[in-house]
Motif scaffolding. Structure first.
Motif, PDB file in Angstrom:
ATOM      1  N   LEU A 455     -25.136 -72.785 -23.218  1.00  0.00           N
ATOM      2  CA  LEU A 455     -24.180 -72.000 -24.020  1.00  0.00           C
ATOM      3  C   LEU A 455     -23.873 -72.699 -25.323  1.00  0.00           C
ATOM      4  O   LEU A 455     -23.775 -72.056 -26.388  1.00  0.00           O
ATOM      5  CB  LEU A 455     -22.900 -71.771 -23.207  1.00  0.00           C
ATOM      6  CG  LEU A 455     -23.013 -70.833 -21.999  1.00  0.00           C
ATOM      7  CD1 LEU A 455     -21.706 -70.795 -21.238  1.00  0.00           C
ATOM      8  CD2 LEU A 455     -23.409 -69.425 -22.444  1.00  0.00           C
ATOM      9  N   GLU A 459     -24.600 -71.182 -29.049  1.00  0.00           N
ATOM     10  CA  GLU A 459     -23.586 -71.037 -30.099  1.00  0.00           C
ATOM     11  C   GLU A 459     -23.998 -71.780 -31.368  1.00  0.00           C
ATOM     12  O   GLU A 459     -23.800 -71.290 -32.483  1.00  0.00           O
ATOM     13  CB  GLU A 459     -22.228 -71.560 -29.588  1.00  0.00           C
ATOM     14  CG  GLU A 459     -21.675 -70.785 -28.400  1.00  0.00           C
ATOM     15  CD  GLU A 459     -21.515 -69.299 -28.690  1.00  0.00           C
ATOM     16  OE1 GLU A 459     -21.350 -68.941 -29.864  1.00  0.00           O
ATOM     17  OE2 GLU A 459     -21.569 -68.497 -27.746  1.00  0.00           O
ATOM     18  N   ASP A 575      -9.981 -63.404 -30.581  1.00  0.00           N
ATOM     19  CA  ASP A 575     -11.385 -63.056 -30.824  1.00  0.00           C
ATOM     20  C   ASP A 575     -11.459 -61.652 -31.433  1.00  0.00           C
ATOM     21  O   ASP A 575     -10.905 -60.688 -30.905  1.00  0.00           O
ATOM     22  CB  ASP A 575     -12.157 -63.107 -29.509  1.00  0.00           C
ATOM     23  CG  ASP A 575     -13.651 -62.959 -29.726  1.00  0.00           C
ATOM     24  OD1 ASP A 575     -14.058 -62.722 -30.876  1.00  0.00           O
ATOM     25  OD2 ASP A 575     -14.397 -63.084 -28.739  1.00  0.00           O
ATOM     26  N   GLY A 579     -17.126 -63.374 -30.677  1.00  0.00           N
ATOM     27  CA  GLY A 579     -17.277 -64.475 -29.750  1.00  0.00           C
ATOM     28  C   GLY A 579     -16.597 -65.752 -30.166  1.00  0.00           C
ATOM     29  O   GLY A 579     -16.849 -66.800 -29.556  1.00  0.00           O
ATOM     30  N   THR A 595     -15.210 -68.399 -27.648  1.00  0.00           N
ATOM     31  CA  THR A 595     -14.226 -67.797 -26.747  1.00  0.00           C
ATOM     32  C   THR A 595     -14.589 -68.024 -25.286  1.00  0.00           C
ATOM     33  O   THR A 595     -13.714 -68.202 -24.437  1.00  0.00           O
ATOM     34  CB  THR A 595     -14.130 -66.280 -27.029  1.00  0.00           C
ATOM     35  OG1 THR A 595     -13.850 -66.087 -28.432  1.00  0.00           O
ATOM     36  CG2 THR A 595     -13.027 -65.639 -26.219  1.00  0.00           C
ATOM     37  N   SER A 596     -15.921 -68.075 -25.006  1.00  0.00           N
ATOM     38  CA  SER A 596     -16.350 -68.249 -23.622  1.00  0.00           C
ATOM     39  C   SER A 596     -16.031 -69.632 -23.086  1.00  0.00           C
ATOM     40  O   SER A 596     -16.119 -69.870 -21.892  1.00  0.00           O
ATOM     41  CB  SER A 596     -17.855 -67.982 -23.515  1.00  0.00           C
ATOM     42  OG  SER A 596     -18.575 -68.839 -24.369  1.00  0.00           O
ATOM     43  N   TYR A 597     -15.634 -70.554 -23.982  1.00  0.00           N
ATOM     44  CA  TYR A 597     -15.311 -71.904 -23.564  1.00  0.00           C
ATOM     45  C   TYR A 597     -13.826 -72.050 -23.217  1.00  0.00           C
ATOM     46  O   TYR A 597     -13.397 -73.132 -22.817  1.00  0.00           O
ATOM     47  CB  TYR A 597     -15.659 -72.910 -24.662  1.00  0.00           C
ATOM     48  CG  TYR A 597     -17.124 -73.246 -24.765  1.00  0.00           C
ATOM     49  CD1 TYR A 597     -18.109 -72.279 -24.525  1.00  0.00           C
ATOM     50  CD2 TYR A 597     -17.561 -74.526 -25.107  1.00  0.00           C
ATOM     51  CE1 TYR A 597     -19.444 -72.573 -24.625  1.00  0.00           C
ATOM     52  CE2 TYR A 597     -18.898 -74.840 -25.214  1.00  0.00           C
ATOM     53  CZ  TYR A 597     -19.838 -73.839 -24.973  1.00  0.00           C
ATOM     54  OH  TYR A 597     -21.170 -74.138 -25.072  1.00  0.00           O
ATOM     55  N   ARG A 599      -9.915 -70.760 -21.635  1.00  0.00           N
ATOM     56  CA  ARG A 599      -9.109 -69.993 -20.692  1.00  0.00           C
ATOM     57  C   ARG A 599      -7.795 -69.690 -21.406  1.00  0.00           C
ATOM     58  O   ARG A 599      -6.970 -70.575 -21.634  1.00  0.00           O
ATOM     59  CB  ARG A 599      -8.861 -70.782 -19.402  1.00  0.00           C
ATOM     60  CG  ARG A 599      -8.114 -69.957 -18.359  1.00  0.00           C
ATOM     61  CD  ARG A 599      -8.081 -70.630 -16.993  1.00  0.00           C
ATOM     62  NE  ARG A 599      -7.367 -71.898 -17.020  1.00  0.00           N
ATOM     63  CZ  ARG A 599      -7.941 -73.086 -16.861  1.00  0.00           C
ATOM     64  NH1 ARG A 599      -9.255 -73.166 -16.683  1.00  0.00           N
ATOM     65  NH2 ARG A 599      -7.231 -74.182 -16.877  1.00  0.00           N
TER      66      ARG A 599
END
Length: 603
Positions: A455, A459, A575, A579, A595-597, A599
């Motif tokens: 990932l 990125e 976001d 992303g 954003t996927s990293y 919480r």
């Protein structure tokens, strides 16, 4: 009867010599083929060395010269020669296998067969000779016994006529003559039997045994001759079998030669090195014959300008609206944005010719602006010198057309790498799902580091692609949008108009001290020295929530921020669909992270 010897009659030695000569000829031909094979192998090896010497050592696609059809034709000729060398190796291999090896093996078999035939012939000849010796011995004995019998008979007759001989001596002589006659008769019978036996042996030798042996030797020699004939044919057939492929190699060389197009290469050279620069205009005539009233030097501070220099363009002033960079003062725009975007002057003169309040407020900026006007012509005069260009990441050191092609190539390369990483990510996710459904196959947690690494690589590649796309848009003269979903977070570019007016505050819009020029474009060619003035006026936005980093992220690109796994950060901006999320660590330390990293936890 005369003495008989079979060898001169059937010329046994001549046949033996001829068959040996045939075998020697076959071995001589095998040696000849071996030497021809060595020549072929040496020739093929030299051709291979020649091909290796002239084939490129690196990837041909990396060389611009490799795109020319004349160079491609040369490479094709070399490759065809390499194939031709392979055919010479095939010839050498077939000659060795089909002639040298097979014929040598066959000759060894013939030698064993010939040896057996001659052993059989010599055995028959020896038997005949032994029979002849018995005949000769019996004949000699018969001859000797006959002489002895005749001598004994003459002795008995002489004693019988002698009056002085006694009766006993006469009887004894007659008895001796009778014995000798009987012995002669027995020798005669023995001689006759030996002669009959020898005649039988001799007839069998000449009419049965030796003809059979000679027929076998003849058949063997004929088979050897036929096999040698096949070997002669293979010598040419092996060469003829590769001729179609050799012909294709030669045809390939001819096709490569015919593919050379001088017009195409010329056009390719133009396309590869097309600069994209506009052609220069006509040089204006400078008349030095007329007396000139020279005004004061423009480089002097406070020198008033003419009326044309003090006119203000309301439209230009309207454009000089203050705009902020999308990031904090720590995250400045990329250097190429400033270098490639013309910037407005910062120290104009007031309409009355005196120094403007801007100059009174910042005399150093005005001085630098005026010095730049004096130094700029000098720098332009040095352009004729061939300085070594400084290679930049955005290829701004290249001409426009070359820069555009380089950037397009970089984008294509990064897209290929990105697709590979995406495929790897999908494969890892599928494997993780399999591990979750079937725990005995593996631990899903063991794939987390690899997934996180993939990932992160994805990125980074997306950031690089967006960065190169922004540079490509700049090279193609297209203004990039400043929206979060269209520009990369890590290297966001400003619209050229925004870069130009970045340092002009809104309260200067209607001020008479605003930047101006005669044609409305001179302000775009001036240097900027106070580009960060307004950044210090930016106020921090209140966070809208908090977040926790699930993975470690290296914010190596412009506009991003690094974060450690488990670190708590403030959420500044959500976001927007691309992303990326804007976060803050402490006062003023802001940037974008994937954003996927995260919480997230909104207020």
């Amino acid at each position: 009867s005369p003495s008989v010897h079979p060898s001169p009659q059937d010329q046994f030695d001549i046949i033996e010599h001829h068959t040996q000569w045939g075998l020697d000829l076959a071995e001589k031909y095998i040696k000849f083929v071996k030497e021809r094979t060595e020549i072929e192998q040496a020739y093929a090896k030299q051709l291979r060395s020649l091909v290796k010497k002239y084939l490129p050592k690196r990837n041909v696609r990396e060389d611009l010269e490799a795109k020319f059809c004349q160079y491609q034709a040369f490479l094709q000729v070399v490759k065809e020669l390499n194939d031709l060398a392979g055919q010479r190796e095939v010839v050498a291999e077939n000659l060795t296998t089909c002639i040298c090896v097979e014929l040598s093996k066959y000759i060894q078999e013939l030698k064993q067969e010939r040896k057996a035939h001659f052993q059989e012939g010599r055995r028959a000849q020896q038997q005949l000779e032994n029979s002849f010796k018995l005949l000769d011995n019996s004949k000699r004995k018969f001859e000797r016994d006959c002489r002895e019998a005749e001598k004994a008979l003459l002795t008995a007759e002489r004693l019988d006529q002698d009056i002085n001989a006694t009766k006993a001596d006469v009887e004894k002589a007659k008895q001796q003559a009778h014995v000798r006659g009987h012995m002669a008769e027995e020798s005669k019978n023995e001689y006759a039997a030996c002669l009959q036996h020898f005649n039988q042996d001799q007839s069998r030798f000449y009419f049965l045994e030796m003809p059979q042996i000679f027929n076998k030797l003849q058949e063997m020699d004929e088979r050897r001759t036929a096999r040698l004939r096949e070997g002669y044919g293979l010598f040419s057939e092996t060469e003829r079998q590769v001729m179609p492929i050799v012909g294709k190699c030669l045809e390939g060389m001819k096709v490569a030669a015919e593919a050379v197009d001088e017009k195409s290469d010329s056009q390719l050279l133009i396309e590869l090195h097309k600069s994209g620069f506009e052609r220069p205009g006509d040089v204006e005539f400078e008349d030095f014959s007329q007396p000139m009233n020279r005004a004061s030097s423009d480089s002097s501070l406070g020198t008033p300008r003419g009326p044309s220099d003090v006119r203000l363009d309301p439209r230009l002033l309207g454009k000089n609206k203050a705009k902020r960079w999308p990031f904090s003062k720590k995250n400045k725009p990329p250097p190429h944005s400033l270098a490639s975007s013309p910037l407005p002057p910062l120290a104009p003169l007031a309409p009355n010719g005196s120094r403007s309040p801007k100059f009174a407020r910042d005399p150093l900026s005005y001085c630098l602006n005026e010095i730049n006007k004096t130094v700029k012509p000098c720098v332009a005069s040095l352009r004729s010198l061939r300085w070594a260009p400084v290679i930049t990441e955005d290829f701004s050191h290249l001409p426009p057309e070359q820069r555009r092609k380089k950037l397009q190539q970089k984008i294509e390369d990064r897209n290929r790498e990105l697709q590979k990483e995406i495929d790897q990510r999908d494969a890892l996710n599928k494997m993780k799902d399999v591990y979750q459904k079937t725990p005995q196959m593996g631990d899903p947690a063991s794939l987390e580091p690899k997934i996180a690494e993939t990932l992160s690589t994805i990125e980074k590649l997306r950031l690089e692609i967006q960065k190169y796309e922004s540079w490509l848009a700049d090279a193609e003269g297209r203004a990039l949008s400043n929206r979060p979903d269209n520009a990369p977070r890590g290297g966001r570019q400003l619209d050229p108009a925004s870069a130009i007016n970045n340092n002009v505050s809104s309260h200067d819009k209607d001020s008479p001290d605003a930047p101006h020029s005669e044609d409305g474009t001179d302000t775009l060619n001036q240097p900027i020295y106070t580009e960060f003035d307004d950044d210090f006026e930016e106020e921090l936005v209140s966070p809208i929530g908090s977040c926790v980093a699930m993975y470690r992220f290296e914010g190596s690109s412009e506009g991003t921020i690094s974060m450690a796994e488990g670190e708590e950060l403030s959420l500044v901006e959500e976001d927007k669909g691309d992303g990326w999320t804007r976060v803050r660590r402490g006062p003023g330390d802001e940037g974008y992270v994937p954003t996927s990293y995260l919480r997230l936890s909104l207020h």
